[in-house]
Structures are given as structure tokens and as C-alpha cells.
Design an enzyme around this catalytic site. Structure first.
Site, PDB file in Angstrom:
ATOM      1  N   TYR A  11      84.190 -82.998 -17.818  1.00 21.21           N
ATOM      2  CA  TYR A  11      82.947 -82.447 -17.262  1.00 21.21           C
ATOM      3  C   TYR A  11      81.973 -82.073 -18.390  1.00 21.21           C
ATOM      4  CZ  TYR A  11      80.051 -78.966 -14.732  1.00 21.21           C
ATOM      5  OH  TYR A  11      79.008 -78.220 -14.180  1.00 21.21           O
ATOM      6  N   ILE A  12      82.375 -81.191 -19.289  1.00 21.76           N
ATOM      7  CA  ILE A  12      81.470 -80.740 -20.350  1.00 21.76           C
ATOM      8  C   ILE A  12      81.310 -81.840 -21.393  1.00 21.76           C
ATOM      9  CG2 ILE A  12      80.988 -78.942 -22.055  1.00 21.76           C
ATOM     10  CD1 ILE A  12      82.848 -77.084 -20.408  1.00 21.76           C
ATOM     11  N   SER A  34      93.944 -88.182 -18.748  1.00 20.18           N
ATOM     12  CA  SER A  34      94.981 -87.467 -17.969  1.00 20.18           C
ATOM     13  C   SER A  34      94.332 -86.450 -17.031  1.00 20.18           C
ATOM     14  CB  SER A  34      95.934 -86.724 -18.929  1.00 20.18           C
ATOM     15  OG  SER A  34      95.195 -85.732 -19.655  1.00 20.18           O
ATOM     16  N   SER A 124      86.093 -70.295 -24.970  1.00 21.67           N
ATOM     17  CA  SER A 124      85.780 -69.850 -23.616  1.00 21.67           C
ATOM     18  C   SER A 124      85.599 -68.344 -23.562  1.00 21.67           C
ATOM     19  CB  SER A 124      86.912 -70.266 -22.667  1.00 21.67           C
ATOM     20  OG  SER A 124      86.781 -69.627 -21.411  1.00 21.67           O
ATOM     21  N   TYR A 149      96.337 -70.210 -21.022  1.00 21.77           N
ATOM     22  CA  TYR A 149      95.132 -70.996 -21.323  1.00 21.77           C
ATOM     23  C   TYR A 149      94.218 -70.203 -22.251  1.00 21.77           C
ATOM     24  CZ  TYR A 149      90.393 -72.638 -20.890  1.00 21.77           C
ATOM     25  OH  TYR A 149      89.116 -73.038 -21.192  1.00 21.77           O
ATOM     26  N   LYS A 153      92.891 -70.666 -26.466  1.00 21.11           N
ATOM     27  CA  LYS A 153      91.530 -70.584 -26.992  1.00 21.11           C
ATOM     28  C   LYS A 153      91.443 -69.549 -28.107  1.00 21.11           C
ATOM     29  CE  LYS A 153      89.827 -73.764 -24.397  1.00 21.11           C
ATOM     30  NZ  LYS A 153      89.496 -75.080 -25.006  1.00 21.11           N
ATOM     31  N   ASN A 179      80.191 -69.558 -17.621  1.00 19.78           N
ATOM     32  CA  ASN A 179      80.614 -70.383 -16.477  1.00 19.78           C
ATOM     33  C   ASN A 179      79.704 -71.594 -16.282  1.00 19.78           C
ATOM     34  OD1 ASN A 179      81.841 -67.644 -16.130  1.00 19.78           O
ATOM     35  ND2 ASN A 179      82.737 -68.676 -14.343  1.00 19.78           N
ATOM     36  N   ASN A 198      89.529 -75.063  -8.535  1.00 23.77           N
ATOM     37  CA  ASN A 198      89.766 -73.656  -8.884  1.00 23.77           C
ATOM     38  C   ASN A 198      88.450 -72.898  -8.945  1.00 23.77           C
ATOM     39  OD1 ASN A 198      92.655 -73.745  -9.400  1.00 23.77           O
ATOM     40  ND2 ASN A 198      92.146 -75.026 -11.176  1.00 23.77           N
ATOM     41  N   ASN A 199      87.411 -73.638  -9.427  1.00 16.96           N
ATOM     42  CA  ASN A 199      86.152 -72.957  -9.729  1.00 16.96           C
ATOM     43  C   ASN A 199      85.253 -72.832  -8.497  1.00 16.96           C
ATOM     44  OD1 ASN A 199      86.292 -74.616 -12.853  1.00 16.96           O
ATOM     45  ND2 ASN A 199      86.619 -72.447 -12.558  1.00 16.96           N
ATOM     46  N   ARG A 295      91.607 -62.301  -6.407  1.00 21.14           N
ATOM     47  CA  ARG A 295      92.458 -63.283  -7.089  1.00 21.14           C
ATOM     48  C   ARG A 295      93.042 -62.592  -8.318  1.00 21.14           C
ATOM     49  NH1 ARG A 295      89.686 -68.810  -9.228  1.00 21.14           N
ATOM     50  NH2 ARG A 295      88.598 -67.290 -10.543  1.00 21.14           N
ATOM     51  N   ASP A 298      91.418 -61.904 -12.151  1.00 22.62           N
ATOM     52  CA  ASP A 298      89.960 -61.977 -12.229  1.00 22.62           C
ATOM     53  C   ASP A 298      89.386 -60.718 -12.868  1.00 22.62           C
ATOM     54  OD1 ASP A 298      89.285 -64.458 -11.326  1.00 22.62           O
ATOM     55  OD2 ASP A 298      89.034 -63.858  -9.247  1.00 22.62           O
TER      56      ASP A 298
HETATM   57  C1  WQD Z   1      84.052 -67.402 -10.612  1.00 26.43           C
HETATM   58  C2  WQD Z   1      84.021 -66.294  -9.575  1.00 26.43           C
HETATM   59  C3  WQD Z   1      86.138 -65.783  -8.578  1.00 26.43           C
HETATM   60  C4  WQD Z   1      86.672 -69.556  -6.458  1.00 26.43           C
HETATM   61  C5  WQD Z   1      87.198 -69.848 -15.028  1.00 26.43           C
HETATM   62  C6  WQD Z   1      88.130 -69.830 -16.199  1.00 26.43           C
HETATM   63  C7  WQD Z   1      87.331 -69.928 -17.475  1.00 26.43           C
HETATM   64  C8  WQD Z   1      86.421 -71.118 -17.431  1.00 26.43           C
HETATM   65  C9  WQD Z   1      85.520 -71.075 -16.207  1.00 26.43           C
HETATM   66  C10 WQD Z   1      87.497 -72.921 -18.585  1.00 26.43           C
HETATM   67  C11 WQD Z   1      85.203 -65.360  -9.698  1.00 26.43           C
HETATM   68  C12 WQD Z   1      85.169 -66.317  -7.537  1.00 26.43           C
HETATM   69  C13 WQD Z   1      86.155 -68.561  -7.267  1.00 26.43           C
HETATM   70  C14 WQD Z   1      86.790 -69.344  -5.054  1.00 26.43           C
HETATM   71  C15 WQD Z   1      85.848 -67.154  -5.334  1.00 26.43           C
HETATM   72  N1  WQD Z   1      87.184 -72.325 -17.447  1.00 26.43           N
HETATM   73  N2  WQD Z   1      85.757 -67.387  -6.701  1.00 26.43           N
HETATM   74  N3  WQD Z   1      86.372 -68.147  -4.547  1.00 26.43           N
HETATM   75  O1  WQD Z   1      87.383 -67.473 -13.122  1.00 26.43           O
HETATM   76  O2  WQD Z   1      85.059 -66.885 -14.011  1.00 26.43           O
HETATM   77  O3  WQD Z   1      86.375 -68.716 -15.074  1.00 26.43           O
HETATM   78  O4  WQD Z   1      86.398 -71.002 -15.062  1.00 26.43           O
HETATM   79  O5  WQD Z   1      87.171 -72.632 -19.681  1.00 26.43           O
HETATM   80  O6  WQD Z   1      88.242 -70.052 -18.543  1.00 26.43           O
HETATM   81  O7  WQD Z   1      88.803 -68.593 -16.200  1.00 26.43           O
HETATM   82  O8  WQD Z   1      85.410 -69.061 -12.828  1.00 26.43           O
HETATM   83  O9  WQD Z   1      84.602 -70.373 -10.917  1.00 26.43           O
HETATM   84  O10 WQD Z   1      87.069 -69.746 -10.996  1.00 26.43           O
HETATM   85  O11 WQD Z   1      85.360 -67.982 -10.522  1.00 26.43           O
HETATM   86  O12 WQD Z   1      85.477 -66.078  -4.846  1.00 26.43           O
HETATM   87  O13 WQD Z   1      87.269 -70.213  -4.267  1.00 26.43           O
HETATM   88  O14 WQD Z   1      84.108 -66.885  -8.276  1.00 26.43           O
HETATM   89  O15 WQD Z   1      86.875 -64.687  -8.044  1.00 26.43           O
HETATM   90  O16 WQD Z   1      84.756 -64.044  -9.417  1.00 26.43           O
HETATM   91  P1  WQD Z   1      86.093 -67.902 -13.719  1.00 26.43           P
HETATM   92  P2  WQD Z   1      85.645 -69.375 -11.281  1.00 26.43           P
END
Ligand code: WQD
Length: 343
Positions: A11-12, A34, A124, A149, A153, A179, A198-199, A295, A298
């Protein structure tokens, strides 16, 4: 100058390949695919007008990396290649340490052997955990990482700091991303999460597109203005351009050894609910979401003090979160058209 971009199909990485070319550099991608897809190269070809040079190889192989650096007359490198799923990293620590740190060690050692000195490392904001003070500066004391993870870093930064401090001929910058969101405005490249995202933002766009039934907001009982977590959402193209400015700084820096760390964010905190409302406004799509439990792991609030990178490298974010969400939505819709279009 030829620039090695490890993980350049990610992505980045892919967005940085575009920014590098637009700045007059020649990107050379190394990616084992991968955690990325070959079709990213097709998207890059549509944007650049040519398919960038690439090697489908693993960065953990010294002989491979030595050959590529020499054959391509590499003048600098940006190291993105790493696994990045926080949850998975807790289940597979050895896989993460081997891949994320092994690849960095091989790259640095090979660069030293070949006399290549300019290196940008993908770090990060996760290294900050929950900062004591906000906005968070690069001088903040780093707590023990809350994930494997995040630890890869922190250790990666220390490897570069100590190698430069030992007088080895390496000039390195660690960029602590906040982010990243959005996609290239052409919608030919963007975020390609594997499986369930996840994001937050890809989960939102997939929910709006009907790929997911609904979004769960992970908690609204935090000590924040609306109870949901605050984050610093930065447009992916701003983030890509921060790498270019960092590389330019290193190539113009005459010292033989150098190391520094920079936050790469907008300096603004935005809550999950604020982001959802902005997305609904930008896309015209009401979002189906519910409030769920927090989660684990967080942080309540993390956003950057981005003055150091502006004062020293002259870079600052120029795009808005609205633009990021509009570009993310356009990319999601383009993906759907492409996936539904019979070949
Ligand atoms: C953002 C906010 C969640 C999903 C992660 C990694 C970080 C970097 C960026 C790699 C949080 C909330 C999320 C969902 C939600 N990755 N959320 N429902 O956790 O800040 O950072 O990604 O380098 O290392 O830790 O990003 O997008 O997962 O979450 O409410 O289905 O959105 O609780 O507050 P995060 P995120």
C-alpha cells in the site's frame, strides 16, 4: 538515481513509487508478493505509463539483495517490506522478528558492502503506545511495545541508530507513520487488505460497498470528546511525498553517517465517529455501524507533533482527511467495477 523500494507493491510502497518517479528518481521494486498482489504493477503502469522494474524476491536473501543492488546501480533504498498485522504478530512472533528484522539487517549489511548509504526506514507511531503528552513528539520516551509488530519497529530504529553511531557509512531516517488513508486519485492503486480489514478506513469503504454488513466501532467510553479513539489520519500521497523529501535530504547531506527520526502525520487528532460522519458526507452513503466493545491494545488518543519534519525537511501534509476518504471511496468503487467486470 535508482532507488530500491522493498515492499514496493504494498500500500505505502506503491504510492511512494509514484511519488519517487514524479520527483525524478527511478524506483526499483523488490517484493515477494507474500502480502501484496502482482496486479498492483498494472495499476502503477497505468499511472506511470510504464511498468516499474521489479524483482519478485525475498529481502532476507543476502545474495539476491547484493545482486540487485549491484545490477541496478542502486543509490538509495526505502525499506517497507514487513509484516504489519498487530494481532497476528502476537501469535507468530518468530515469523515477525525473522521477516521484519532479518530483512532490515540483510539490507543494511548489503548496502554497507556495496557502498550505498541512503536509507529510509518505515517505522510507525505504534512505537509510542499511549503517549503521556499530545501531540506526541519524537522526543517522547518509548514504552515497552504493546505488540511484537511494534517491537520490530522499535528495534529496527535502534539497529539504524546504533549502526550510524558506530560510524558505519549509513545515512538513515526512520519515519514514524501515523494512520495512512486513501488512495492515488486515479484509483488505479490503493489499499488492498487481505481478508477482513484490520484498519478502520478499508472496513468503512467495504461496509459502504456492501462487502461487509456493518462496521463495529471499538468502544465509545474513552476519555475523548465523543468517547471514541483519536487518531492522526494522513493521506497516503502526503505520506509518500514525505519519503521523497527525506530521500532528497539524505542525498544532499554530505556527512558519511547520519541518523534521525521524524513523525509523519497531519498534527490533527480525529475521532472514529468524526471520521464516519466525514465519510458519509463525502460519499453520500449512510454507514451501517454499531458501537461495540473496546479492541484490546488500542490507545485512546495518538496524534503527531509534525513540526520537526517541517522545520528540518520542509515537508508538511497538504491534503485533507476529506480528500483521503473521497479517494478511498473512489478506489473501493473502482475495485468493485474491476472485480465484477468479466475478463
Ligand atoms: C483506528 C481506530 C480503532 C477498525 C494500526 C496499527 C499501526 C499502523 C496503522 C502499521 C482505532 C478503530 C478500527 C474497526 C474501529 N499500521 N476501529 N473499528 O490501530 O490506530 O493503527 O494501523 O504500521 O501500527 O496499529 O489503526 O485503523 O486499526 O484503528 O472502531 O473495524 O479505528 O479502535 O481507534 P490503528 P486502525
Amino acid at each position: 538515481m535508482n532507488i530500491l523500494v522493498t515492499g514496493g507493491a504494498g500500500y505505502i510502497g506503491s504510492h511512494t513509487v509514484v511519488a519517487l518517479f514524479e520527483a525524478g528518481f527511478n524506483p526499483v521494486i523488490v517484493d515477494d508478493f507474500s502480502n501484496s498482489e502482482l496486479r498492483v504493477l498494472d495499476g502503477l503502469e497505468k499511472i506511470l505509463g510504464f511498468k516499474p522494474r521489479y524483482y519478485a524476491q525475498n529481502c532476507n536473501d543476502p545474495a539476491v539483495m547484493r545482486r540487485i543492488i549491484r545490477d541496478e546501480s542502486i543509490g538509495g533504498a526505502i525499506h517497507f517490506a514487513a509484516f504489519k498485522a498487530v494481532g497476528e504478530s502476537m501469535l507468530e512472533p518468530l515469523k515477525y522478528y525473522q521477516n521484519n528484522l532479518g530483512s532490515l539487517l540483510v539490507l543494511v549489511q548489503t548496502m554497507l558492502e556495496c557502498g550505498v548509504t541512503n536509507l529510509i526506514f518505515s517505522s510507525s507511531a505504534t512505537v509510542y503506545g499511549q503517549p503521556d503528552e499530545l501531540p506526541v513528539t519524537e522526543n517522547a520516551l518509548l514504552p515497552p511495545s504493546m505488540s511484537v509488530y511494534g517491537n520490530t519497529k522499535q528495534i529496527g530504529e535502534e539497529i539504524l541508530r546504533d549502526t550510524s553511531a558506530a560510524g558505519k557509512e549509513i545515512k538513515a531516517i526512520s519515519l514514524r507513520y501515523f494512520n495512512p488513508i486513501g488512495a492515488h486519485p486515479s484509483a488505479h492503486i490503493g489499499e488492498l487488505p487481505t481478508g477482513i480489514p484490520n484498519n478502520l478506513v478499508p472496513f468503512i469503504t467495504q461496509t459502504a460497498a456492501g462487502v461487509r454488513p456493518s462496521l463495529t466501532v471499538f468502544g465509545n467510553d474513552y476519555n475523548t470528546p465523543d468517547g471514541t479513539c483519536l487518531r492522526d489520519y494522513i493521506h497516503i500521497m502526503d505520506l509518500a511525498e514525505a519519503h521523497v523529501e527525506s530521500l532528497k535530504f539524505l542525498t544532499e547531506n554530505s556527512s558519511s553517517s547520519f541518523y534521525d527520526v521524524f513523525n509523519v502525520g497531519t498534527g490533527q487528532g480525529c475521532s472514529v465517529l468524526e471520521l464516519i460522519r466525514t465519510f458519509e458526507d463525502v460519499s453520500g452513503m449512510p454507514l451501517n455501524y454499531r458501537i461495540g466493545d473496546r479492541r484490546p491494545g488500542d490507545a485512546a488518543a495518538v496524534y503527531a507533533d509534525a513540526t520537526k519534519i517541517y522545520n528540518q525537511l520542509g515537508w508538511r501534509a497538504s491534503r485533507t482527511m476529506r480528500e483521503g476518504l473521497a479517494d478511498a471511496w473512489r478506489w473501493q468503487q473502482n475495485m468493485r467495477i474491476r472485480d465484477e467486470t468479466p475478463v
